[in-house]
Structures are given as structure tokens and as C-alpha cells.
Write a protein that holds these residues in place. Structure first.
Motif, PDB file in Angstrom:
ATOM      1  N   GLU A  14       7.892   1.343  -3.148  1.00 16.25           N
ATOM      2  CA  GLU A  14       6.800   2.067  -3.811  1.00 16.25           C
ATOM      3  C   GLU A  14       6.282   3.258  -2.998  1.00 16.25           C
TER       4      GLU A  14
ATOM      5  N   SER B 109       6.981  -4.877  -2.669  1.00 14.08           N
ATOM      6  CA  SER B 109       7.404  -5.401  -3.970  1.00 14.08           C
ATOM      7  C   SER B 109       8.818  -5.919  -3.770  1.00 14.08           C
TER       8      SER B 109
ATOM      9  N   GLN C 293      11.033  -6.006  -6.040  1.00 17.01           N
ATOM     10  CA  GLN C 293      11.809  -5.481  -7.158  1.00 17.01           C
ATOM     11  C   GLN C 293      13.266  -5.150  -6.819  1.00 17.01           C
TER      12      GLN C 293
ATOM     13  N   ARG D  62       0.447  -3.529   1.224  1.00 17.69           N
ATOM     14  CA  ARG D  62       0.290  -2.074   1.061  1.00 17.69           C
ATOM     15  C   ARG D  62      -0.699  -1.579   2.106  1.00 17.69           C
TER      16      ARG D  62
ATOM     17  N   GLU E 187      -2.795   0.528   2.346  1.00 16.82           N
ATOM     18  CA  GLU E 187      -3.604   1.416   1.528  1.00 16.82           C
ATOM     19  C   GLU E 187      -4.989   1.462   2.128  1.00 16.82           C
TER      20      GLU E 187
ATOM     21  N   LEU F 131      -6.270  -4.622  -2.100  1.00 23.57           N
ATOM     22  CA  LEU F 131      -6.143  -5.429  -0.897  1.00 23.57           C
ATOM     23  C   LEU F 131      -4.943  -4.876  -0.144  1.00 23.57           C
TER      24      LEU F 131
ATOM     25  N   PHE G 172      -1.616  -8.831  -1.079  1.00 27.02           N
ATOM     26  CA  PHE G 172      -1.951  -9.444  -2.364  1.00 27.02           C
ATOM     27  C   PHE G 172      -0.713 -10.135  -2.912  1.00 27.02           C
TER      28      PHE G 172
ATOM     29  N   GLN H  42       1.989 -10.928  -6.090  1.00 28.88           N
ATOM     30  CA  GLN H  42       2.523 -10.437  -7.360  1.00 28.88           C
ATOM     31  C   GLN H  42       3.369 -11.510  -8.014  1.00 28.88           C
TER      32      GLN H  42
ATOM     33  N   GLU I 113       6.509 -11.085 -10.103  1.00 32.89           N
ATOM     34  CA  GLU I 113       7.438 -10.026 -10.500  1.00 32.89           C
ATOM     35  C   GLU I 113       8.592 -10.639 -11.276  1.00 32.89           C
TER      36      GLU I 113
ATOM     37  N   GLU J 264      -5.766  -1.333 -14.434  1.00 31.86           N
ATOM     38  CA  GLU J 264      -4.389  -1.825 -14.261  1.00 31.86           C
ATOM     39  C   GLU J 264      -4.288  -3.250 -13.700  1.00 31.86           C
ATOM     40  N   ILE J 265      -3.442  -4.045 -14.362  1.00 29.12           N
ATOM     41  CA  ILE J 265      -3.129  -5.375 -13.818  1.00 29.12           C
ATOM     42  C   ILE J 265      -1.628  -5.573 -13.599  1.00 29.12           C
ATOM     43  N   ALA J 266      -0.802  -4.731 -14.229  1.00 28.33           N
ATOM     44  CA  ALA J 266       0.645  -4.854 -14.013  1.00 28.33           C
ATOM     45  C   ALA J 266       1.309  -3.496 -14.185  1.00 28.33           C
TER      46      ALA J 266
ATOM     47  N   ARG K  73      14.655   0.645 -15.284  1.00 25.59           N
ATOM     48  CA  ARG K  73      15.134   1.249 -14.030  1.00 25.59           C
ATOM     49  C   ARG K  73      16.326   2.175 -14.288  1.00 25.59           C
TER      50      ARG K  73
ATOM     51  N   PHE L 149       8.876  -5.923 -14.127  1.00 28.55           N
ATOM     52  CA  PHE L 149       7.454  -5.608 -13.917  1.00 28.55           C
ATOM     53  C   PHE L 149       6.888  -6.444 -12.780  1.00 28.55           C
ATOM     54  N   GLY L 150       5.732  -6.017 -12.301  1.00 28.36           N
ATOM     55  CA  GLY L 150       4.991  -6.775 -11.294  1.00 28.36           C
ATOM     56  C   GLY L 150       3.546  -6.907 -11.740  1.00 28.36           C
TER      57      GLY L 150
ATOM     58  N   GLY M  70      -0.220  -8.091 -10.721  1.00 23.93           N
ATOM     59  CA  GLY M  70      -1.067  -8.385  -9.557  1.00 23.93           C
ATOM     60  C   GLY M  70      -1.921  -9.615  -9.834  1.00 23.93           C
TER      61      GLY M  70
HETATM   62  O1  NSS Z   1       2.888  -0.727  -7.487  1.00 23.50           O
HETATM   63  S1  NSS Z   1       2.915  -1.480  -8.712  1.00 23.50           S
HETATM   64  O2  NSS Z   1       2.253  -0.896  -9.838  1.00 23.50           O
HETATM   65  N1  NSS Z   1       4.431  -1.773  -9.130  1.00 23.50           N
HETATM   66  C1  NSS Z   1       5.328  -2.366  -8.351  1.00 23.50           C
HETATM   67  O3  NSS Z   1       5.134  -2.768  -7.222  1.00 23.50           O
HETATM   68  C2  NSS Z   1       6.676  -2.625  -9.015  1.00 23.50           C
HETATM   69  N2  NSS Z   1       7.738  -2.520  -7.991  1.00 23.50           N
HETATM   70  C3  NSS Z   1       6.651  -3.981  -9.663  1.00 23.50           C
HETATM   71  C4  NSS Z   1       7.909  -4.276 -10.428  1.00 23.50           C
HETATM   72  O4  NSS Z   1       8.207  -3.529 -11.342  1.00 23.50           O
HETATM   73  N3  NSS Z   1       8.616  -5.329 -10.079  1.00 23.50           N
HETATM   74  O5  NSS Z   1       2.225  -2.860  -8.391  1.00 23.50           O
HETATM   75  C5  NSS Z   1       2.269  -3.876  -9.358  1.00 23.50           C
HETATM   76  C6  NSS Z   1       0.917  -4.496  -9.521  1.00 23.50           C
HETATM   77  C7  NSS Z   1      -0.183  -3.514  -9.946  1.00 23.50           C
HETATM   78  O6  NSS Z   1      -0.181  -3.331 -11.338  1.00 23.50           O
HETATM   79  C8  NSS Z   1      -1.428  -4.217  -9.477  1.00 23.50           C
HETATM   80  O7  NSS Z   1      -1.794  -5.212 -10.411  1.00 23.50           O
HETATM   81  C9  NSS Z   1      -0.961  -4.895  -8.216  1.00 23.50           C
HETATM   82  O8  NSS Z   1       0.452  -5.008  -8.282  1.00 23.50           O
HETATM   83  N4  NSS Z   1      -1.326  -4.122  -7.031  1.00 23.50           N
HETATM   84  C10 NSS Z   1      -2.328  -4.426  -6.189  1.00 23.50           C
HETATM   85  N5  NSS Z   1      -3.197  -5.458  -6.197  1.00 23.50           N
HETATM   86  C11 NSS Z   1      -4.090  -5.518  -5.185  1.00 23.50           C
HETATM   87  N6  NSS Z   1      -4.159  -4.625  -4.170  1.00 23.50           N
HETATM   88  C12 NSS Z   1      -3.300  -3.574  -4.135  1.00 23.50           C
HETATM   89  N7  NSS Z   1      -3.347  -2.715  -3.110  1.00 23.50           N
HETATM   90  C13 NSS Z   1      -2.326  -3.450  -5.171  1.00 23.50           C
HETATM   91  N8  NSS Z   1      -1.332  -2.569  -5.431  1.00 23.50           N
HETATM   92  C14 NSS Z   1      -0.739  -2.999  -6.556  1.00 23.50           C
END
Ligand code: NSS
Length: 434
Positions: A171, A191, A193, A214, A216, A224, A227, A229, A231, A357-359, A364, A402-403, A405
Motif C-alpha cells: 500500500e 496487507s 493481499q 501502517r 501512519e 491505528l 490493526f 484486517q 482480507e 471507510e470500513i473496507a 487486480r 478486499f480488506g 478493517g
Molecule cells: O489500505 S486499505 O484500504 N486496502 C488494503 O490494504 C488492501 N490491500 C486490502 C485488500 O484488498 N486485500 O485497507 C483496508 C482497510 C481499510 O478500509 C480500513 O478499514 C482499514 O483497512 N485500515 C485501517 N484501520 C485502522 N487503522 C489504519 N491505519 C487503517 N488503514 C486501513
């Protein structure tokens, strides 16, 4: 201290008026204590709830009564007594104590007091997680993950366990946590993925429940640094299909959690109506139009921030998908839309009423040459992605994933003020303790 093993130990949640008059043994921790002359009132806590224990001098050996008088909050104890139906008591029963044993007396300065501040409670998170509120949230989270596993399993998804020590970004490099891996460069996974994309050529439909990291710096109520996921990735599956899978997962899991965690929702005083499919789908361009109609200044091509997500999701009463994000605001792996290569076959799932946003996920790039081109465009070195490119060299198929959170979903379901409230031990830029 040697303590005699008592008979069968019951959990507090199994007590009810039906046991009126019966002798029971409970084991737990002292939640509150009140002295009242010849009486000691205790609230006992175990993993299943709270119950009032009344101790009358004279109904148990003198020495045990004295122990009860002196017991400190958070001491671990075994309590024997008679169940008494009492409609005024929480749970409808109290226990009239006849035996009282302390397993370990707590120091008398338990640091958590009524009215403690948020930061203090986070510093004492290892103790604060005992509070019935935190316990209830953690149970709902466990219930959600279990329900999601069941839902995905029923739909033929196989659970896989991917590495969290990795060599390349999924990412974007800006949020990678570097790890000194025996003098080599490695990172913590953002992730799984890319590994799931490898797994689908063997298993076709896979999912994982795992931590993501992350780096971040954003100090928001939604971020966070560590966190969880859920996926999922599926072979021979275009964008439209993966949206249905996500919709199905969220609605099924929410319904199951609502049914199974009634006590927790009641305790937390949360009304939550599980969403119903189908979720609305709007394109990114349409979302921009809606935002501009609401006087939000926004440039086409940017990713949505907290403000845009809040304003947009306030327009919806059910979760909804935003699809077809511009190439430049999403990661390198998103497949361009063949009818408009400026945008991608991507989708974010947003929770309604200002939540956001939740997912995130989508289709791809499955074409080898296109993937190499995209890596270069994103200033990534194709050599670093050699193994990932192999997946396009040998047996490539249209695929999507998808992923979701987990903490984001729990925060939304329970309307928690902050995402860290949905974790056992939150990790944020300012916090790696306790
Ligand atoms: O960056 S995402 O939007 N997408 C991915 O990581 C893809 N590689 C997932 C995939 O397609 N397999 O993150 C996915 C979700 C995002 O919608 C949030 O719900 C959550 O992960 N997310 C977070 N939650 C908490 N803290 C942070 N920093 C965070 N970043 C993403």
C-alpha cells in the motif's frame, strides 16, 4: 496459601432466579466492596458478568467474615453461597455468602478510580480491560471475527496464514515500518493481499484474519498503527462479484453478531440494526459531484479524506460502495477500467451516517505487461516484485479481493468514540505501552 479445591464452579451468567435457594460456588475478582455494620456487600466479577454477594456476620466462620471485611478491590476470590432471587439486584439474583476464600489479595492501591481520565486509562490499559465495558466490546469483536470466518467458510473461502515480515510494499512505501532483518531490509505487512494473490492459484478463494501495520502519523479517531484486517481474494472473480461477496460478508456477520451478542449490545446500550443488501454503488465521479453539491471544494483525482468521507456518508443510511477511483489516488495493483483507463476497477465500502471507510479492494491487474508498466509508473522497482510478477507469467486469471478493517467495523457497530476503544492494547504514533 493453600486453598481447598471447591466443587463445580459456576459462571455468573448461569445464575438466575431458577436457582433460588441453591448452593453455588463462584470464582472471580472483587469489583466493588461496601461495608455496612455486620454486613459486607461485594460485587463479584468474572468473564461473564457481575453479581452482588452479601456477607452476613454469623453466616460464615468468624475468620472468613474478617477476611471478607478486609478484602481489597481486584483480589481474586472463591465465593460459596446460596442464590437468592432479588428483582432489585442486577441480573435478578444475589448470592448470600457462606464460604469466602481469597486466592490472592490485591494491593490496596488499585490505581483505577471512578472519573479517571482517558490518557490515564490508556496507560493502565492492562488493568482497565477488566472493566465490563471493555470486556463487552472485546466480546463483540471476537463474535464478529468468528461470524466472518463462518460466513467466508460457508462460501468456500479457505483460511490462509500469510507472512507479516515482508520485502515489498503493498500500500505504498510511505507507511511501511522497517525491520532490521539480519542486516537485510524487511518491513511489517500493511496487507496480506499480494500473498493471497499467490494463494488463489492454488486454492481459488482464500481469506485471512491478521494484523496490519501502517506507520501512519495521522492522529485521528480512525487510525491505528497496528490493526486487524479480514482480507479475502478470489480467482476468476471480477469487481462486480467481489462487491457482492463483501456485501454478503458484512450483512451476514452483522446479523450473527447482533443475534449472538444481545447481552453485550444491551449492556453497552447500543441499538444496532444489521444492514440489508443490496448496498448502493456510486462511482467516485458521482461522489465528487455529490460533495460539490454540498459545497465541499474537492479536486477530481484526490483521495477522500476524513472530511469528504464524513460529509458523503452522512447522505446514506446503509453501507455503500464508492467505485472507480482515479488511478493516481490508489495503489499500483488496481486494474484500470478498460472503458476509461483514467479510473480503476476499485471500490471502498463506507459505513453510513458520517462514519466512512470500513473496507477497500477491487479487481487486480492480471496482465503481465500492464503490471510492469504500473509498477514503473508508481516509481516501484519491478525487480523487487519478481515473485509477484511470476503470478502473471504463470496461470494469470481475472481476480479481485478486499480488506475489511476489523476495528473500523466494531467502532461503527458500537458507535465507539475512538478506534482504539476497539482494541485490546492500542498502538498509535504516541503509544506502544503497555
Ligand atoms: O489500505 S486499505 O484500504 N486496502 C488494503 O490494504 C488492501 N490491500 C486490502 C485488500 O484488498 N486485500 O485497507 C483496508 C482497510 C481499510 O478500509 C480500513 O478499514 C482499514 O483497512 N485500515 C485501517 N484501520 C485502522 N487503522 C489504519 N491505519 C487503517 N488503514 C486501513
Amino acid at each position: 496459601m493453600v486453598v481447598e479445591e471447591p466443587g463445580e464452579i459456576l459462571h455468573i451468567s448461569t445464575l438466575s432466579g431458577k436457582l433460588n435457594g441453591q448452593q453455588v460456588v463462584l470464582r472471580g475478582w472483587i469489583y466493588t466492596k461496601r461495608l455496612h455494620g455486620r454486613l459486607v456487600f461485594l460485587t463479584l466479577r468474572d468473564s461473564t458478568g457481575l453479581v452482588q454477594v452479601t456477607i452476613h456476620k454469623g453466616q460464615l466462620p468468624e475468620e472468613e467474615f474478617e477476611t471478607a471485611q478486609e478484602v481489597t478491590v481486584e483480589s481474586s476470590v472463591t465465593v460459596g453461597g446460596q442464590v437468592k432471587a432479588d428483582p432489585r439486584a442486577p441480573g435478578g439474583v444475589e448470592v448470600q455468602c457462606t464460604t469466602f476464600q481469597v486466592l490472592a489479595k490485591a494491593f490496596d492501591d488499585y490505581p483505577i478510580q471512578v472519573g479517571a481520565g482517558k490518557e490515564f486509562l490508556l496507560d493502565k490499559r492492562h488493568l482497565h480491560i477488566r472493566s465490563p465495558t471493555v470486556t463487552a466490546i472485546l466480546k463483540v469483536k471476537a463474535s464478529f471475527i468468528q461470524a466472518a470466518r463462518e460466513g467466508l467458510g460457508k462460501n468456500g473461502f479457505i483460511e490462509v496464514h500469510c507472512p507479516l515480515l515482508i520485502n515489498v510494499a503493498c500500500e505504498g512505501g510511505a507507511t511501511l515500518f522497517p525491520v532490521n532483518y539480519f542486516k537485510r531490509k524487511a518491513y511489517l505487512s500493511q496487507s496480506v493481499q499480494l500473498y493471497q494473490e499467490a494463494a488463489i492459484t492454488a486454492l481459488e478463494k482464500v481469506y485471512s484474519v491478521e494484523p496490519s501495520f501502517r506507520a501512519e502519523k495521522s492522529r485521528t479517531r480512525r487510525h491505528l498503527t497496528e490493526f486487524w484486517q479480514i482480507e479475502a481474494e478470489a480467482a476468476n472473480t471480477p469487481l462486480t462479484e467481489i462487491l457482492k461477496i463483501q456485501e454478503n460478508l458484512l450483512t451476514t456477520a452483522c446479523r450473527l453478531v447482533r443475534e449472538r451478542s444481545k447481552a453485550e449490545f444491551k449492556f453497552l446500550r447500543r441499538r444496532f440494526k444489521p444492514p440489508k443488501p443490496p448496498f448502493q454503488r456510486i462511482t467516485y465521479s458521482k461522489a465528487v459531484e455529490i460533495l460539490r453539491g454540498l459545497d465541499v471544494e474537492f479536486e477530481w483525482g484526490e483521495d477522500f479524506g476524513a472530511v469528504e468521507e464524513r460529509v458523503l456518508s452522512k447522505q446514506f443510511k446503509q453501507p455503500f460502495f464508492v467505485t472507480h477511483f482515479p488511478r493516481r489516488c490508489k495503489a499500483f495493483y488496481h486494474d484500470p477500467d478498460p472503458t476509461d483507463p483514467e479510473v480503476t476497477l476499485s471500490a471502498d465500502l463506507l459505513a453510513p451516517r458520517g462514519f466512512g471507510e470500513i473496507a477497500g479492494g477491487g479487481q487486480r491487474i492480471s496482465d503481465f505487461a500492464l503490471l510492469v508498466e504500473s509498477l514503473k509508473e508508481f516509481k516501484l522497482n519491478p525487480e523487487d516484485y519478481e515473485w509477484y510478477l511470476d503470478l502473471r507469467r504463470y496461470g494469470s486469471v481475472v481476480h479481485s479481493g478486499f480488506g475489511m478493517g476489523v476495528e473500523r467495523v466494531i467502532r461503527w457497530m458500537l458507535r465507539l468514540p475512538h478506534i482504539r476503544d476497539a482494541t485490546l492494547f492500542p498502538r498509535t504514533p504516541a503509544r506502544v505501552y503497555p
